[in-house]
Design a protein around this motif. Structure first.
Motif, short mmCIF file in Angstrom:
data_model
loop_
_atom_site.label_atom_id
_atom_site.label_comp_id
_atom_site.label_asym_id
_atom_site.label_seq_id
_atom_site.Cartn_x
_atom_site.Cartn_y
_atom_site.Cartn_z
N PHE A 67 2.18 1.79 -3.51
CA PHE A 67 1.12 2.11 -4.40
C PHE A 67 0.72 3.71 -4.21
CE2 PHE A 67 -1.07 -2.30 -3.63
CZ PHE A 67 -0.32 -2.76 -4.74
N PHE B 12 4.81 5.82 -13.93
CA PHE B 12 4.09 6.83 -13.16
C PHE B 12 4.34 8.16 -13.02
CE2 PHE B 12 3.77 2.29 -11.91
CZ PHE B 12 2.60 1.87 -12.23
N GLY B 13 3.69 9.16 -13.22
CA GLY B 13 3.95 10.58 -13.18
C GLY B 13 4.34 10.54 -11.59
N ARG C 173 2.86 5.75 -3.07
CA ARG C 173 4.26 6.44 -3.54
C ARG C 173 4.96 6.84 -2.37
NH1 ARG C 173 4.06 7.70 -9.07
NH2 ARG C 173 6.49 8.20 -8.78
N ALA D 130 0.99 -1.16 0.06
CA ALA D 130 -0.02 -0.17 0.19
C ALA D 130 0.77 1.15 0.09
CB ALA D 130 -1.01 -0.06 1.22
N ILE E 86 11.50 2.17 -3.51
CA ILE E 86 12.30 1.10 -3.63
C ILE E 86 13.18 1.12 -4.93
CG2 ILE E 86 11.40 -0.41 -1.81
CD1 ILE E 86 10.31 -2.21 -3.93
N ALA F 42 -7.13 2.56 0.92
CA ALA F 42 -5.78 2.68 0.78
C ALA F 42 -4.84 1.43 0.79
CB ALA F 42 -5.52 3.41 2.49
N LEU F 43 -5.44 0.29 0.95
CA LEU F 43 -4.85 -1.03 0.65
C LEU F 43 -4.88 -1.65 -0.72
CD1 LEU F 43 -5.71 -2.44 4.08
CD2 LEU F 43 -3.63 -1.78 3.53
N THR F 44 -5.86 -0.77 -1.63
CA THR F 44 -5.83 -1.23 -3.17
C THR F 44 -4.79 -0.74 -3.97
OG1 THR F 44 -7.20 0.49 -3.38
CG2 THR F 44 -8.38 -1.46 -2.52
N GLU F 45 -4.79 -1.58 -4.73
CA GLU F 45 -3.99 -1.37 -5.95
C GLU F 45 -4.03 -0.09 -6.84
OE1 GLU F 45 -3.23 -4.33 -8.74
OE2 GLU F 45 -1.66 -3.69 -9.62
N GLY F 46 -3.20 0.80 -6.84
CA GLY F 46 -3.40 1.98 -7.44
C GLY F 46 -4.30 2.72 -6.91
N GLN F 47 -4.53 2.47 -5.47
CA GLN F 47 -5.72 2.95 -4.71
C GLN F 47 -6.90 3.20 -5.30
OE1 GLN F 47 -3.79 6.17 -2.22
NE2 GLN F 47 -2.82 4.49 -1.25
N MET G 89 8.31 7.56 -11.70
CA MET G 89 9.03 6.13 -11.77
C MET G 89 8.46 5.34 -12.76
SD MET G 89 8.34 3.65 -8.50
CE MET G 89 6.54 3.30 -8.99
N TYR H 171 12.66 -1.05 -10.26
CA TYR H 171 11.95 0.30 -10.20
C TYR H 171 13.07 1.45 -10.42
CZ TYR H 171 8.20 -2.44 -8.26
OH TYR H 171 7.12 -3.44 -8.22
N GLU I 46 1.28 10.30 -9.32
CA GLU I 46 0.21 9.24 -9.74
C GLU I 46 0.40 7.90 -8.85
OE1 GLU I 46 -1.06 7.43 -14.10
OE2 GLU I 46 0.91 8.04 -13.74
N LYS I 47 -0.45 7.50 -8.51
CA LYS I 47 -0.49 6.19 -7.57
C LYS I 47 0.10 4.92 -8.45
CE LYS I 47 -2.53 8.50 -4.29
NZ LYS I 47 -1.60 9.24 -3.58
N ALA I 48 0.59 4.00 -8.01
CA ALA I 48 1.42 2.92 -8.66
C ALA I 48 0.70 1.76 -8.58
CB ALA I 48 2.68 2.94 -8.16
N GLY I 49 1.20 0.66 -9.35
CA GLY I 49 0.21 -0.56 -9.41
C GLY I 49 1.41 -1.72 -9.33
N TYR I 50 0.95 -2.95 -9.36
CA TYR I 50 1.99 -4.03 -9.49
C TYR I 50 2.68 -3.94 -10.64
CZ TYR I 50 0.40 -6.09 -5.11
OH TYR I 50 -0.08 -6.38 -3.70
#
Lengths: 176, 332
Positions: free
Chosen positions: A116, B224-225, A118, A113, A122, B314-319, B212, B204, B228-232
């Motif tokens: 995600f 990702f800007g 940011r 989380a 890492i 908050a725990l989700t991918e890409g939020q 990133m 990464y 911007e939120k990230a994903g797997y």
């Protein structure tokens, strides 16, 4: 092995080199004592690191005047404060606010989380970071509190005050 | 009303204890090898850890389901058989399987232990599910995340086994059970080696503008800007440029997580027996938060109260979160 080669706006705040070196010297005796005790209390934690017991990790709390160098090798354990301008070439770099890093160590926050959102950065060897995360996550209880307990009531008071101070501070994350 | 069991993930013994203490009815987990689909570095259980964990769960009234949900390559089936033998020896409550050969071995050798059909088997029609029930004694099917609730209700009427559906976590569909995208870049297989986007192939890179990039097997699969939120770092959730979309776009799926919290009453009404939370690769913190939230929600619903569902975004991918195909066939 890839390393963190690029700088950006989320870099740690600049600190006078002399202050950084002084801060490192001040905290080093505490770090050595803490890491030896944690390693002794949680010997099986190292199994999850596999070959990455000898990987050099740079743990970088962005608001601190120094970074932390960790080599989780039970035969030759290293945990030391290092000025950023003298940090070793690390196999993996883990960067974020100190409170987040503390909470990740104690599994009070979820690493995925934080990634995600940011708030956590890492770079370098991702497998090494994943192994370290999983090793720490299999520890019951709070490593931070174990460390604080080493120094008795003053240690616990410092940890409590540290947590309170962060809780009172608006979260700004990495993008500052 | 169905039992609405809460099936929770555990990647380590500490996570299993956390899940049990947070109210899991059952915990699913796997060994440290290719026999399960979360074969990640530093994750999973040694045989000794599984034995102790089963004892911990059983002492507190929770079940342990052992995931053997990958496909044995030719000549390597003994690894899966030995894993089943150990699981039976330690008293696991069920095996989660995908491969018919593994199912046949367990049905023949340990007929007293329940078999659950993994989502990896991609059984989505009543005929396919009945085949597994009739030939291997499967007691529960974990449905692929491609069905609407009305479709689940219709399937329930036509099958002799229980239904388990995912309710929270990673939302990576593709052709479930046969995804080979990760092979394409890394040579490692989700279904044969138990690992999607192996960490050793992930990198990464942060750029000077704060953006990133994530790379897999040396290929950039997303960028990702700064804000911007990230994903797997998976190919199915990568962002790509094509001649008509030079800005880069999610060709397959977006980084997003499933969250069916608001659909729980409908799922129970449709006859779903068990709710599965994805995330064996996640931390104890995730397990604690998600399991306790859904424990409270399920208990509220079973007691006839309106569920008080905590905010888990908050725990989700890409939020970001979605109800996916459960709500509509088109969810983009």
């Amino acid at each position: 092995m890839p390393t963190d080669t690029i700088t950006n706006t989320s870099r740690p705040r600049p600190v006078q080199p002399v202050l950084s070196h002084m801060a490192c010297r001040a905290v080093q005796p505490l770090l050595s004592r803490v890491v030896k005790r944690i390693a002794k209390n949680h010997e099986t934690m190292f199994n999850r690191l596999g070959a990455h017991q000898t990987t050099d990790f740079l743990i970088d709390p962005i608001e601190f005047p120094f970074a932390l160098h960790l080599r989780p090798d039970p035969e030759n354990l290293i945990f030391r404060a290092v000025p950023r301008d003298a940090a070793p070439v690390a196999g993996a770099v883990i960067r974020g606010r100190f409170k987040l890093l503390l909470e990740l160590m104690d599994s009070e926050e979820d690493g995925d989380a934080a990634f995600f959102s940011r708030d956590l950065e890492i770079t370098g060897d991702t497998e090494a970071v994943v192994r370290l995360r999983n090793a720490l996550d299999d520890v019951d209880g709070s490593i931070a509190e174990e460390a604080a307990d080493l120094f008795g009531a003053p240690g616990r008071a410092i940890l409590r005050r540290l947590r309170l101070s962060y809780n009172a501070t608006p979260k700004t994350g990495m993008q500052q | 009303m169905s039992l609405a069991e809460l099936i929770c993930p555990a990647g380590t013994p500490a996570a299993l204890r956390t899940a049990v203490d947070a109210g899991a009815d059952a915990v699913y987990c796997g060994f440290q090898d290719a026999t399960n689909a979360r074969n990640f570095p530093g994750l999973n259980f040694t045989p000794e850890e599984l034995e102790a964990s089963v004892a911990y769960a059983h002492a507190r009234g929770a079940k342990v389901l052992l995931a053997l949900n990958t496909y044995p390559p030719a000549g390597k089936v003994d690894l899966w058989r030995q894993a089943a033998d150990k699981g039976a020896q330690f008293g696991v409550d069920a095996f989660i399987v995908a491969d018919m050969g593994v199912a046949e071995y367990i049905a023949r050798t340990y007929p007293h232990i329940r078999l659950h059909l993994s989502v990896q088997a991609a059984a989505s029609s009543p005929e396919a599910i009945r085949y597994y029930c009739e030939n291997f004694g499967v007691k529960r099917v974990v449905l692929p995340r491609i069905l609407t609730i009305p479709e689940i209700r219709e399937i329930r009427k036509e099958i002799p086994c229980e239904i388990e559906t995912f309710i929270f976590g990673n939302h990576g569909l593709m052709v479930e059970g046969r995804c080979s995208l990760t092979n394409y870049l890394t040579g490692q297989s989700t279904n044969l080696d138990g690992v999607c986007s192996p960490a050793s192939d992930v990198e990464y890179i942060r750029h000077s503008d704060g953006s990133m990039s994530s790379k897999l097997g040396g290929f950039t699969i997303d960028s990702f800007g700064p804000e911007e939120k990230a994903g797997y770092p998976t190919i199915c959730k990568g962002r790509y440029t094509v001649p008509h979309r030079t800005d880069g776009y999610y060709a397959f799926e977006e980084p997003i997580s499933l969250n069916l919290a608001r659909l729980l009453p409908d799922l129970i009404d449709a006859g779903v027996h068990a709710f599965k939370i994805e995330g064996r690769q996640r931390s104890k913190s995730y397990v604690r938060s998600v399991v306790s939230s859904f424990r409270n929600a399920v208990d509220d619903i079973r007691a006839g109260r309106t569920a008080d569902i905590a905010n888990l975004v908050a725990l989700t991918e890409g939020q970001k979160q979605t109800q996916g195909a459960f709500a509509t066939k088109k969810w983009r």
